[in-house]
Every structure is written in structure tokens, then in C-alpha cells.
Scaffold this active site. Structure first.
Site, mmCIF file in Angstrom:
data_model
loop_
_atom_site.group_PDB
_atom_site.id
_atom_site.type_symbol
_atom_site.label_atom_id
_atom_site.label_comp_id
_atom_site.label_asym_id
_atom_site.label_seq_id
_atom_site.Cartn_x
_atom_site.Cartn_y
_atom_site.Cartn_z
ATOM 1 N N ASN A 10 0.896 -1.158 -0.032
ATOM 2 C CA ASN A 10 0.119 0.043 -0.062
ATOM 3 C C ASN A 10 0.918 1.169 0.013
ATOM 4 O O ASN A 10 1.706 1.499 0.962
ATOM 5 C CB ASN A 10 -0.779 -0.008 1.240
ATOM 6 C CG ASN A 10 -1.573 1.341 1.204
ATOM 7 O OD1 ASN A 10 -1.748 2.010 0.521
ATOM 8 N ND2 ASN A 10 -2.270 1.409 2.574
ATOM 9 N N LYS A 12 0.133 4.111 -0.315
ATOM 10 C CA LYS A 12 -0.563 5.476 0.542
ATOM 11 C C LYS A 12 -0.146 6.600 -0.659
ATOM 12 O O LYS A 12 -0.517 6.450 -1.732
ATOM 13 C CB LYS A 12 -0.079 5.767 1.739
ATOM 14 C CG LYS A 12 -0.026 4.194 2.651
ATOM 15 C CD LYS A 12 0.141 4.449 4.197
ATOM 16 C CE LYS A 12 -0.283 3.289 4.827
ATOM 17 N NZ LYS A 12 0.053 3.317 6.222
ATOM 18 N N HIS A 95 -9.095 0.996 5.115
ATOM 19 C CA HIS A 95 -8.102 1.265 5.729
ATOM 20 C C HIS A 95 -8.295 2.291 6.928
ATOM 21 O O HIS A 95 -9.137 2.958 6.814
ATOM 22 C CB HIS A 95 -7.006 1.643 4.743
ATOM 23 C CG HIS A 95 -5.760 1.613 5.378
ATOM 24 N ND1 HIS A 95 -5.234 2.570 6.328
ATOM 25 C CD2 HIS A 95 -4.539 0.852 5.309
ATOM 26 C CE1 HIS A 95 -3.969 2.522 6.726
ATOM 27 N NE2 HIS A 95 -3.581 1.365 6.133
ATOM 28 N N GLU A 97 -6.706 4.481 8.260
ATOM 29 C CA GLU A 97 -6.579 5.939 7.670
ATOM 30 C C GLU A 97 -7.604 6.557 7.068
ATOM 31 O O GLU A 97 -8.034 7.729 7.394
ATOM 32 C CB GLU A 97 -5.177 5.913 7.112
ATOM 33 C CG GLU A 97 -3.881 6.050 7.815
ATOM 34 C CD GLU A 97 -2.806 5.422 6.992
ATOM 35 O OE1 GLU A 97 -2.747 5.697 5.641
ATOM 36 O OE2 GLU A 97 -1.826 5.095 7.503
ATOM 37 N N GLU A 151 -5.242 -5.167 11.156
ATOM 38 C CA GLU A 151 -4.423 -4.111 10.807
ATOM 39 C C GLU A 151 -4.837 -3.566 12.334
ATOM 40 O O GLU A 151 -5.571 -2.454 12.236
ATOM 41 C CB GLU A 151 -4.529 -2.991 9.852
ATOM 42 C CG GLU A 151 -4.442 -3.624 8.445
ATOM 43 C CD GLU A 151 -3.766 -2.781 7.687
ATOM 44 O OE1 GLU A 151 -2.516 -2.913 7.077
ATOM 45 O OE2 GLU A 151 -4.022 -1.764 7.188
ATOM 46 N N GLY A 157 2.531 2.198 10.845
ATOM 47 C CA GLY A 157 3.485 3.369 10.521
ATOM 48 C C GLY A 157 4.253 3.724 11.969
ATOM 49 O O GLY A 157 4.899 4.639 11.988
ATOM 50 N N SER A 197 3.415 -2.134 10.266
ATOM 51 C CA SER A 197 4.865 -2.047 10.524
ATOM 52 C C SER A 197 5.477 -3.449 10.208
ATOM 53 O O SER A 197 6.576 -4.130 10.582
ATOM 54 C CB SER A 197 5.286 -1.607 12.141
ATOM 55 O OG SER A 197 4.877 -0.314 12.278
HETATM 56 P P1 PGA Z 1 3.044 0.345 7.886
HETATM 57 O O1 PGA Z 1 1.495 0.567 7.119
HETATM 58 O O2 PGA Z 1 3.369 -1.182 7.087
HETATM 59 O O3 PGA Z 1 3.692 1.689 7.361
HETATM 60 O O4 PGA Z 1 2.677 0.177 9.051
HETATM 61 C C1 PGA Z 1 0.868 -0.475 6.975
HETATM 62 C C2 PGA Z 1 -0.711 -0.152 6.227
HETATM 63 O O5 PGA Z 1 -1.311 0.842 6.935
HETATM 64 O O6 PGA Z 1 -1.257 -0.970 5.693
#
Ligand code: PGA
Length: 239
Positions: A10, A12, A95, A97, A151, A157, A197
């Protein structure tokens, strides 16, 4: 039945068309050679044509990070699943976010997953703490096109991944709920990923869990490290 694992990247809101195309050209040979896992990249929508062109002729798949729950019309700024389907096979629904920053509710996520299925896309439905509503009432005859992703918000992140045991427990719980809603064969066949992560250093450990069918990778998918992650995902199920 063996579930084919997924290495999902992803991106983003990173990499405009030029940078995305350049990065995809670097990644195409090592990622394209990956047997044993499905590799799916999720670039920003505007970069998808450039990435698609760069990856032409490979088995690497593409998806969108979000979609509308509507089929078309007066929805400024939105993109319908049917439009995405012209270029991609996958879409991420819900997601965290999207939920935290753009106010998406469980019901919206469910409707987006439904609309995605209606357009012939494969949704990866992200589930966090409240596990059930997002996967409820999807058409049983299309459920085999849905993947899940566990998740935990605090792991995204932050560099603080879940432990394998915590991820395994959560994925097992999601699978049990899917079994309740759609029956055991569906639950046994559904791919459920871990995200938060994920790095080349920790993915092999997650893959030791028979419950976890791959990774939804954010930050590390923007680097060549993603090749090592995809390799580890593929290798874990070929052993
Ligand atoms: P990250 O994000 O690997 O940067 O923690 C994972 C995600 O948001 O799918």
C-alpha cells in the site's frame, strides 16, 4: 485447501506518476519472478496507469487504495469501482487511515466492499478492533473474492508491529466470525493478512503462523525491501 499467500504493498499518498513508474520499473523483474505468492501493489490512483504500463507482461497485480460505494454520478472527487476495474483487479476497503482521517464508518466500508464486488473487484477488507460489521451481509456467492486484513491501529506506521501471537489470535477470531457468517469452507479459503509495521526483518516470523496469509505493507513497500518481504511470504508457504 492451501491458501495462496499475498504480498500487498500500500503506497498510500506516495509516488506521483513519474516516480511510481520509475520505482515500478526497478521492481518489475524481482517482483515479477515471485512464484508462490500473489503480489499486489496499491499506488495512488493517478499513478496507476504509469505503474500498469511499467509492469506490463508480468503477473504483478494492481489495486486502488479506496473506492466510492456508488456506481457513478454527481460525487465530486470520487472514483467508482467500475472505473477502477478498467485498470485493476483489487481495492482496499476500510483502511484505518480512511476511518480515522476521513470519517469512514463500518457501514461505509461494508458498502464499499459490496460495490467493489459488484464491479468485479477483489476487496481487501481491513478490520481492526470491531471485527464483525464490515464483513457482514456481503453476497455469499462472491465472498470467495474477498480477502481480509487485520491491522491494529497502533501498529500502523509506528515501527511497533504486533507480536505473532497477537496477530494470529486476531486473524483466527476474524476467521471464526467469517465461519459463523458464511460457513467453514469460506472461512477456510479466505486469505487474511496482517498489516502494521511489517518489515523484511519480521515478516518471516508472522508467516510461521498458519493463520496469517501474507502482509499488507505500508512504509516498507516504498523500498526495494518489499522484494525481500514478498520473497519471504512466498517461501513460507512453499516449504
Ligand atoms: P505500515 O502500514 O506498514 O507503514 O505500518 C501498514 C498499512 O497501513 O497498511
Amino acid at each position: 485447501m492451501a491458501r495462496r499467500p499475498i504480498a500487498a504493498g500500500n503506497w498510500k499518498m506516495n509516488f506521483g506518476p513519474r516516480q511510481a513508474g520509475d520505482f515500478a520499473r526497478v521492481m518489475r523483474d524481482p517482483l515479477g519472478a515471485m512464484a508462490g505468492a500473489e503480489v499486489v501493489l496499491f499506488p495512488p490512483l493517478i499513478s496507476i496507469p504509469a505503474v500498469r504500463e511499467a509492469l506490463g507482461g508480468t503477473t504483478i497485480q494492481l489495486g486502488a487504495q479506496n473506492c466510492s460505494d456508488q456506481v457513478g454520478g454527481a460525487f465530486t472527487g470520487e472514483v467508482a469501482p467500475g472505473m477502477i476495474k478498467e485498470l485493476c483487479n483489487w481495492v482496499i476497503a476500510g483502511h484505518s487511515e480512511r476511518r480515522a482521517l476521513f470519517g469512514e464508518t463500518d457501514d461505509m466500508v461494508r458498502r464499499k466492499a459490496l460495490a467493489a464486488l459488484g464491479a468485479g473487484l477483489r476487496p481487501i477488507v481491513c478490520v481492526g478492533e470491531r471485527l464483525d460489521q464490515r464483513l457482514a451481509d456481503l453476497p455469499p456467492e462472491q465472498i470467495d473474492r474477498v480477502a481480509g486484513a487485520y491491522e491494529p491501529v497502533w501498529a500502523i506506521g509506528t515501527g511497533r508491529a504486533a507480536t505473532r501471537q497477537d496477530a494470529e489470535d486476531a486473524v483466527a477470531l476474524i476467521r471464526a466470525l467469517v465461519a459463523e457468517m458464511y460457513g467453514l469452507p469460506v472461512a477456510g479459503a479466505m486469505r487474511i493478512l496482517y498489516g502494521g509495521s511489517v518489515t523484511a526483518a519480521n515478516i518471516a516470523d508472522f508467516m510461521l503462523s498458519p493463520q496469517i496469509d501474507g502482509g499488507l505493507v505500508g512504509g516498507a513497500s516504498l523500498k526495494p525491501e518489499f522484494v525481500d518481504i514478498a520473497r519471504a511470504i512466498a517461501a513460507a508457504r512453499q516449504a
